[in-house]
Scaffold this motif. Structure first.
Motif, PDB file in Angstrom:
ATOM      1  N   LYS A  25       0.694  -1.241   0.070  1.00 34.25           N
ATOM      2  CA  LYS A  25       0.028   0.022  -0.180  1.00 34.25           C
ATOM      3  C   LYS A  25       0.888   1.370  -0.083  1.00 34.25           C
ATOM      4  CE  LYS A  25      -4.048  -2.132   0.054  1.00 34.25           C
ATOM      5  NZ  LYS A  25      -5.089  -1.710  -1.047  1.00 34.25           N
ATOM      6  N   THR A  26       1.883   1.250   0.992  1.00 31.64           N
ATOM      7  CA  THR A  26       2.842   2.290   0.845  1.00 31.64           C
ATOM      8  C   THR A  26       4.038   2.468  -0.055  1.00 31.64           C
ATOM      9  OG1 THR A  26       4.156   1.731   2.710  1.00 31.64           O
ATOM     10  CG2 THR A  26       2.093   2.540   3.376  1.00 31.64           C
ATOM     11  N   GLY A  27       4.216   1.180  -0.630  1.00 34.83           N
ATOM     12  CA  GLY A  27       5.412   1.103  -1.396  1.00 34.83           C
ATOM     13  C   GLY A  27       6.868   1.290  -0.762  1.00 34.83           C
ATOM     14  N   THR A  28       6.771   1.164   0.584  1.00 35.32           N
ATOM     15  CA  THR A  28       7.896   1.438   1.677  1.00 35.32           C
ATOM     16  C   THR A  28       7.796   0.408   2.510  1.00 35.32           C
ATOM     17  OG1 THR A  28       6.748   2.659   3.308  1.00 35.32           O
ATOM     18  CG2 THR A  28       7.427   3.822   1.369  1.00 35.32           C
ATOM     19  N   SER A  29       8.927   0.132   3.009  1.00 35.26           N
ATOM     20  CA  SER A  29       9.089  -0.724   4.332  1.00 35.26           C
ATOM     21  C   SER A  29       8.262  -0.043   5.448  1.00 35.26           C
ATOM     22  CB  SER A  29      10.699  -1.011   4.587  1.00 35.26           C
ATOM     23  OG  SER A  29      10.898  -1.817   5.913  1.00 35.26           O
ATOM     24  N   MET A  30       7.807  -0.558   6.137  1.00 34.27           N
ATOM     25  CA  MET A  30       6.928  -0.296   7.334  1.00 34.27           C
ATOM     26  C   MET A  30       7.373  -0.966   8.762  1.00 34.27           C
ATOM     27  SD  MET A  30       4.953   2.394   6.051  1.00 34.27           S
ATOM     28  CE  MET A  30       3.734   2.688   7.397  1.00 34.27           C
ATOM     29  N   THR A 114      -4.691  11.540  -2.185  1.00 34.86           N
ATOM     30  CA  THR A 114      -5.287  11.607  -3.421  1.00 34.86           C
ATOM     31  C   THR A 114      -4.346  12.667  -4.410  1.00 34.86           C
ATOM     32  OG1 THR A 114      -6.643  13.368  -3.026  1.00 34.86           O
ATOM     33  CG2 THR A 114      -7.599  10.917  -3.182  1.00 34.86           C
ATOM     34  N   GLN A 115      -3.490  13.268  -3.641  1.00 34.68           N
ATOM     35  CA  GLN A 115      -2.747  14.534  -4.172  1.00 34.68           C
ATOM     36  C   GLN A 115      -1.386  14.272  -4.401  1.00 34.68           C
ATOM     37  OE1 GLN A 115      -4.746  17.591  -5.177  1.00 34.68           O
ATOM     38  NE2 GLN A 115      -6.185  15.802  -4.696  1.00 34.68           N
ATOM     39  N   GLN A 116      -0.732  14.621  -5.378  1.00 36.20           N
ATOM     40  CA  GLN A 116       0.767  14.441  -5.704  1.00 36.20           C
ATOM     41  C   GLN A 116       1.465  15.423  -5.070  1.00 36.20           C
ATOM     42  OE1 GLN A 116       1.624  11.760  -7.084  1.00 36.20           O
ATOM     43  NE2 GLN A 116      -0.404  11.143  -7.975  1.00 36.20           N
ATOM     44  N   PRO A 117       2.708  15.064  -4.543  1.00 33.51           N
ATOM     45  CA  PRO A 117       3.536  13.846  -4.764  1.00 33.51           C
ATOM     46  C   PRO A 117       3.250  12.611  -3.657  1.00 33.51           C
ATOM     47  CG  PRO A 117       5.031  15.417  -3.596  1.00 33.51           C
ATOM     48  CD  PRO A 117       3.789  16.120  -3.748  1.00 33.51           C
ATOM     49  N   TYR A 118       2.024  12.815  -2.843  1.00 38.37           N
ATOM     50  CA  TYR A 118       1.909  11.939  -1.629  1.00 38.37           C
ATOM     51  C   TYR A 118       1.048  10.763  -2.118  1.00 38.37           C
ATOM     52  CZ  TYR A 118       3.347  16.683   0.198  1.00 38.37           C
ATOM     53  OH  TYR A 118       4.195  17.432   0.446  1.00 38.37           O
ATOM     54  N   ALA A 119       0.223  10.662  -3.201  1.00 35.47           N
ATOM     55  CA  ALA A 119      -0.569   9.888  -3.446  1.00 35.47           C
ATOM     56  C   ALA A 119       0.122   8.469  -3.511  1.00 35.47           C
ATOM     57  CB  ALA A 119      -1.510   9.900  -4.420  1.00 35.47           C
ATOM     58  N   LYS A 120       1.517   8.355  -3.943  1.00 44.82           N
ATOM     59  CA  LYS A 120       2.132   7.058  -4.337  1.00 44.82           C
ATOM     60  C   LYS A 120       2.438   6.384  -2.973  1.00 44.82           C
ATOM     61  CE  LYS A 120       6.738   5.106  -5.917  1.00 44.82           C
ATOM     62  NZ  LYS A 120       7.801   5.669  -6.576  1.00 44.82           N
ATOM     63  N   ASN A 121       2.662   7.075  -1.847  1.00 39.80           N
ATOM     64  CA  ASN A 121       3.197   6.344  -0.693  1.00 39.80           C
ATOM     65  C   ASN A 121       2.174   6.561   0.315  1.00 39.80           C
ATOM     66  OD1 ASN A 121       6.274   7.982  -1.666  1.00 39.80           O
ATOM     67  ND2 ASN A 121       5.920   5.554  -1.548  1.00 39.80           N
ATOM     68  N   TRP A 193      -4.258  21.993  12.245  1.00 41.61           N
ATOM     69  CA  TRP A 193      -3.262  20.506  11.937  1.00 41.61           C
ATOM     70  C   TRP A 193      -4.285  19.866  10.750  1.00 41.61           C
ATOM     71  CZ3 TRP A 193      -2.466  18.414  17.385  1.00 41.61           C
ATOM     72  CH2 TRP A 193      -1.171  19.011  18.012  1.00 41.61           C
ATOM     73  N   GLY A 194      -5.406  19.724  10.966  1.00 39.88           N
ATOM     74  CA  GLY A 194      -6.306  18.923  10.038  1.00 39.88           C
ATOM     75  C   GLY A 194      -6.409  19.610   8.634  1.00 39.88           C
ATOM     76  N   GLU A 195      -6.543  21.155   8.664  1.00 36.77           N
ATOM     77  CA  GLU A 195      -6.514  21.792   7.435  1.00 36.77           C
ATOM     78  C   GLU A 195      -5.305  21.666   6.556  1.00 36.77           C
ATOM     79  OE1 GLU A 195      -7.322  25.584   9.178  1.00 36.77           O
ATOM     80  OE2 GLU A 195      -9.591  25.471   9.045  1.00 36.77           O
ATOM     81  N   LYS A 196      -4.223  21.803   7.012  1.00 36.27           N
ATOM     82  CA  LYS A 196      -2.813  21.486   6.439  1.00 36.27           C
ATOM     83  C   LYS A 196      -2.867  20.131   6.064  1.00 36.27           C
ATOM     84  CE  LYS A 196       2.391  21.968   7.216  1.00 36.27           C
ATOM     85  NZ  LYS A 196       3.230  22.126   8.089  1.00 36.27           N
ATOM     86  N   ALA A 197      -2.926  19.003   6.685  1.00 45.08           N
ATOM     87  CA  ALA A 197      -3.094  17.758   6.496  1.00 45.08           C
ATOM     88  C   ALA A 197      -3.872  17.375   5.282  1.00 45.08           C
ATOM     89  CB  ALA A 197      -3.211  16.713   7.626  1.00 45.08           C
ATOM     90  N   PHE A 198      -5.174  17.722   5.477  1.00 46.44           N
ATOM     91  CA  PHE A 198      -6.281  17.586   4.531  1.00 46.44           C
ATOM     92  C   PHE A 198      -5.971  18.059   3.326  1.00 46.44           C
ATOM     93  CE2 PHE A 198      -9.847  15.835   7.311  1.00 46.44           C
ATOM     94  CZ  PHE A 198      -9.291  14.777   7.560  1.00 46.44           C
ATOM     95  N   GLY A 199      -5.653  19.201   3.374  1.00 46.66           N
ATOM     96  CA  GLY A 199      -5.137  20.096   2.091  1.00 46.66           C
ATOM     97  C   GLY A 199      -4.017  19.591   1.158  1.00 46.66           C
ATOM     98  N   GLY A 200      -3.144  18.865   2.013  1.00 49.57           N
ATOM     99  CA  GLY A 200      -2.148  18.526   1.142  1.00 49.57           C
ATOM    100  C   GLY A 200      -2.133  17.311   0.567  1.00 49.57           C
ATOM    101  N   TYR A 201      -3.073  16.306   1.427  1.00 49.90           N
ATOM    102  CA  TYR A 201      -3.250  14.905   1.220  1.00 49.90           C
ATOM    103  C   TYR A 201      -4.381  14.545   0.136  1.00 49.90           C
ATOM    104  CZ  TYR A 201       0.299  13.454   4.735  1.00 49.90           C
ATOM    105  OH  TYR A 201       1.472  13.439   5.618  1.00 49.90           O
ATOM    106  N   LEU A 202      -5.439  15.562   0.574  1.00 50.05           N
ATOM    107  CA  LEU A 202      -6.517  15.189  -0.160  1.00 50.05           C
ATOM    108  C   LEU A 202      -7.169  16.401  -1.119  1.00 50.05           C
ATOM    109  CD1 LEU A 202      -8.836  14.060   2.848  1.00 50.05           C
ATOM    110  CD2 LEU A 202      -7.609  12.859   1.329  1.00 50.05           C
ATOM    111  N   GLY A 203      -6.341  17.688  -1.339  1.00 47.06           N
ATOM    112  CA  GLY A 203      -6.964  18.666  -2.036  1.00 47.06           C
ATOM    113  C   GLY A 203      -7.849  19.726  -1.296  1.00 47.06           C
ATOM    114  N   SER A 204      -8.556  20.394  -2.170  1.00 50.04           N
ATOM    115  CA  SER A 204      -9.366  21.433  -1.731  1.00 50.04           C
ATOM    116  C   SER A 204     -10.911  21.037  -1.691  1.00 50.04           C
ATOM    117  CB  SER A 204      -9.140  22.782  -2.415  1.00 50.04           C
ATOM    118  OG  SER A 204      -9.424  22.631  -3.657  1.00 50.04           O
TER     119      SER A 204
END
Length: 295
Positions: A25-30, A114-121, A193-204
């Protein structure tokens, strides 16, 4: 998908296993820590339920393993604990362009970006609720450990938000038998905190935010009549008034099937640290043990 056992530590009456694995799911070691209680080693229980604990901003699986004392309660009641990491990590994993600590590495917010560059990981919602339980069950292959069915979820701060959101989003399937939280972010759409995270990860798109916001989700979920959510919040928590605002969850459930089913306990003088969390772990452990059929 195999785990690597990084270390095996005798703790209380059981063992803490520090594990790592490659996540699809994350494409990384967890990294993930798992505590197996004394009942597992003494064969005192035919089926051991599991509590998943989601940590807060900037934490790793080590913080809670070393500071919250869940292991004592796990031995007392006979449940196992799973302590996942808070985000994907690695040299190629994008972080906060502003070099902050409240977004990016260590701050995955348990959503599927859902937003780049974060959606990949940053597919943390799917990792926590789908991939991790499945691969743990496949790795241990032990009928006395129940990683999939008789499970509960809890968390602290960002992890408290993640626990409540995950509980509500899976409520119709009864994935989790119970949910609790320590100083959670209950309405991230309306705090920094949420506004920053949701905006960055999920868009507007506000609709995308609502799909993860507990204050919105809970209005769309019909309580079965008996379920309750336990929350502790310290009154001396420096983030209480501007980031956490647990009262917003109480406001959001007025007139719904959840009204009167949110047990918010404000505890005088406690802060946001693991001194606070560890003080109320016994109460949360008993709450979950009852719902998991251990009491």
């Amino acid at each position: 998908m195999s785990f690597k056992v990084e270390s095996e530590i005798h703790c209380c009456g059981g063992k803490l296993l520090k594990l790592s694995h490659d996540s699809s799911k994350t494409g990384t070691s967890m990294n993930v820590n798992v505590y197996l209680p004394q009942q597992f080693y003494h064969k005192q229980s035919d089926k051991i339920p599991v509590i998943y604990y989601l940590s807060g901003l900037s934490c790793t699986p080590q913080n809670v393993s070393e500071k919250a004392f869940w292991q004592l309660q796990a031995d007392r009641f006979g449940f196992a604990m799973v302590f996942p990491d808070t985000s994907p990590r690695g040299e190629d994993v994008p972080g906060d362009p502003a070099n902050g600590w409240d977004f990016g590495l260590g701050a995955g917010f348990y959503v599927n970006a859902t937003q780049q560059p974060y959606a990949k990981n940053y597919q943390m919602f799917s990792y926590i609720h789908d991939e991790l339980p499945t691969v743990l069950d496949q790795f241990f292959k032990n009928p006395s450990l129940d990683f999939l069915d008789n499970i509960a979820i809890t968390g602290h701060s960002m992890g408290g938000f993640g626990a409540i959101a995950g509980f509500l989003k899976h409520y119709s399937s009864k994935k989790y038998k119970s949910c609790s939280a320590f100083a959670p972010i209950v309405n991230p759409s309306k705090v920094p905190w949420g506004e920053k995270a949701f905006g960055g990860y999920l868009g507007s798109d506000a609709a995308a935010w609502e799909q993860y916001d507990p204050a919105s989700l809970i209005q769309k979920v019909q309580n079965n009549g008996t379920d309750r959510i336990l929350i502790h919040q310290g009154t001396s928590d420096p983030f209480y008034r501007d980031q956490l605002k647990p009262e917003l969850l109480l406001e959001s459930v007025k007139g719904t099937s959840w009204e009167g089913k949110i047990d918010l306990e404000l505890v005088e003088g406690f802060d946001h640290s693991y001194f606070f969390v560890s003080s109320f772990v016994p109460q949360h452990a008993q709450f979950h043990a009852k719902n998991l059929g251990l009491i």
